[in-house]
Design an enzyme around this catalytic site. Structure first.
Site, PDB file in Angstrom:
ATOM      1  N   LYS A  39       0.313  -1.145  -0.339  1.00  0.00           N
ATOM      2  CA  LYS A  39      -0.080  -0.207   0.241  1.00  0.00           C
ATOM      3  C   LYS A  39       0.762   1.304  -0.038  1.00  0.00           C
ATOM      4  CE  LYS A  39      -1.156   0.187   4.790  1.00  0.00           C
ATOM      5  NZ  LYS A  39      -0.239   2.275   5.210  1.00  0.00           N
ATOM      6  N   ASP A  40       1.979   1.544  -0.079  1.00  0.00           N
ATOM      7  CA  ASP A  40       2.917   2.141   0.332  1.00  0.00           C
ATOM      8  C   ASP A  40       4.039   2.618  -1.088  1.00  0.00           C
ATOM      9  OD1 ASP A  40       2.713   3.099   2.683  1.00  0.00           O
ATOM     10  OD2 ASP A  40       3.935   1.746   3.603  1.00  0.00           O
TER      11      ASP A  40
ATOM     12  N   ARG B 167      -7.924   8.506   2.223  1.00  0.00           N
ATOM     13  CA  ARG B 167      -9.091   7.349   1.630  1.00  0.00           C
ATOM     14  C   ARG B 167      -9.877   7.227   2.937  1.00  0.00           C
ATOM     15  NH1 ARG B 167      -8.956   2.202   4.406  1.00  0.00           N
ATOM     16  NH2 ARG B 167      -6.551   2.652   4.347  1.00  0.00           N
ATOM     17  N   ARG B 168      -9.279   7.708   4.161  1.00  0.00           N
ATOM     18  CA  ARG B 168      -9.454   7.251   5.921  1.00  0.00           C
ATOM     19  C   ARG B 168     -10.412   8.324   5.831  1.00  0.00           C
ATOM     20  NH1 ARG B 168      -4.442   5.144   7.732  1.00  0.00           N
ATOM     21  NH2 ARG B 168      -4.898   2.446   7.939  1.00  0.00           N
TER      22      ARG B 168
ATOM     23  N   ARG C  36       2.332  12.374  10.683  1.00  0.00           N
ATOM     24  CA  ARG C  36       2.129  11.587   9.925  1.00  0.00           C
ATOM     25  C   ARG C  36       3.601  10.717  10.985  1.00  0.00           C
ATOM     26  NH1 ARG C  36       5.538  12.889   5.557  1.00  0.00           N
ATOM     27  NH2 ARG C  36       6.239  10.558   6.586  1.00  0.00           N
TER      28      ARG C  36
ATOM     29  N   ARG D  93       3.447   7.303  15.852  1.00  0.00           N
ATOM     30  CA  ARG D  93       1.856   7.563  16.059  1.00  0.00           C
ATOM     31  C   ARG D  93       1.094   7.634  17.011  1.00  0.00           C
ATOM     32  NH1 ARG D  93      -0.728   7.333   9.391  1.00  0.00           N
ATOM     33  NH2 ARG D  93       1.177   7.776   8.243  1.00  0.00           N
TER      34      ARG D  93
ATOM     35  N   CYS E 139      -0.980   9.423  -3.794  1.00  0.00           N
ATOM     36  CA  CYS E 139      -1.342   9.436  -2.245  1.00  0.00           C
ATOM     37  C   CYS E 139      -2.056  10.689  -1.972  1.00  0.00           C
ATOM     38  CB  CYS E 139       0.174   9.666  -1.699  1.00  0.00           C
ATOM     39  SG  CYS E 139       0.598  11.613  -2.283  1.00  0.00           S
TER      40      CYS E 139
END
Length: 328
Positions: free
Chosen positions: A94-95, A144-145, A162, A168, A255
């Site tokens: 996903k990155d 997306r979130r 970030r 986080r 992104c």
């Protein structure tokens, strides 16, 4: 003249070593260790070394778009691979940018069996999403979130946050947000699943393309390493990931694009891909779902993307790029 005895295919030739390139975050190191352990179990006597590198995305505190997007998390690892410093790179898919091809001279030779695709909420008080009071600050930088929280819980706020998952969590503990949203598979990899207050179903938080997938990237002509990666690969995950990433490539998602989607393999051998594109405020959602009985992931991904584009996906993606919050 007789030939010298050859080592069995399940044993390493004397002196053979594999070097794994990875980001230096705790999660990335855990992912690389997973691959290292799998390789040494597969081939007794094989020496496997992990070579960590701190990427520009890890160092940069601001907007990823200023560094060219998600590629900021893979660029330095790609350079290690292309230079021959490492033989294999491990990436969280996903990155990995979906709007451009992998660097020339490399390929993804396999994908490990897929982990959990869902997102998780972390709240210090143990509350679930539906229990959070108006104005609660949810830490996330994923558009997306952000779009899906706006869609389902417009009374909640999102604040940009970030850093790797450990950072986080530390920022949450330092009260930089009231709650946090992370990939559940990431929490599993760093041994922090106990911090998850709620594991969100996919209808509430549709997953990212490549969610839960670790990819094994090799140089094109390194046949020996490609063969090893292939032996670790899960075929079903490979088909799913290829379909998802083809969809993302056709959409030219980056992104700053609120795109979600995941593919599933059916018992009858068919492949289904479901995807969504959102406006950042969550008020507009377009969706497509198709099944390919021939199990052609490239054709399926392109077809789903085409269906989304016909519904206006390009316009939503372009609009989101202009409205993305300062830090993503």
């Amino acid at each position: 003249m007789s030939r010298p005895p050859q080592p069995p295919c399940d044993q390493a030739p004397a002196g053979r070593a594999i070097r794994i390139g990875t980001r230096s975050s705790p999660m990335a190191l855990a992912q690389a260790e997973r691959v290292r352990a799998a390789l040494t179990a597969l081939v007794p006597g094989l020496r496997v070394d992990v070579v960590p590198v701190t990427t520009s995305g890890d160092r940069w505190p601001g907007a990823l778009s200023a560094l060219g997007g998600k590629g900021a998390f893979t660029r330095e690892v790609d350079q290690l691979l292309l230079s021959g410093t490492v033989d294999l790179a491990v990436h969280c898919m996903k990155d990995v940018p979906g709007d451009r091809p992998v660097p020339a001279g490399t390929r993804f030779a396999g994908y490990l069996e897929r982990d959990d695709i869902r997102d998780a909420l972390i709240h210090p008080g143990g509350l679930k999403l539906e229990e959070l009071p108006p104005g609660t600050r949810i830490g996330t930088s994923a558009v997306r979130r952000i779009a899906q929280l706006a869609r389902h819980y417009p009374h909640l706020e999102t604040v940009p946050i970030r850093g790797n998952a450990n950072r986080r969590l530390a920022k949450l503990d330092a009260d930089e947000s009231d709650a946090l949203m992370l990939a559940y598979s990431g929490l599993e990899r760093i041994g922090q699943t106990a911090r998850a207050t709620e594991i969100l179903d996919v209808e509430t938080m549709f997953p990212a393309v490549g969610a839960g997938v670790l990819g094994l990237q090799c140089r094109d002509h390194d046949a020996a390493t490609i063969a090893l990666a292939d032996r670790l690969a899960d075929p079903g995950t490979g088909l799913q990931t290829t379909a998802e990433r083809m969809m993302l490539q056709v959409l030219q998602g980056h992104c700053n694009s609120p795109i979600a989607g995941f593919a599933t393999s059916r018992p009858d051998g068919s492949l289904t891909l479901r995807a969504m594109v959102f406006s950042l405020d969550g008020k507009t959602v377009i969706e497509a779902e198709e099944t390919d009985s021939a199990c052609d992931p490239v054709l399926l991904g392109a077809s789903v993307a085409t269906t989304l584009l016909r519904q206006g996906a390009h316009e939503l993606i372009e609009a989101s790029a202009l409205l993305t919050p300062p830090m993503t």
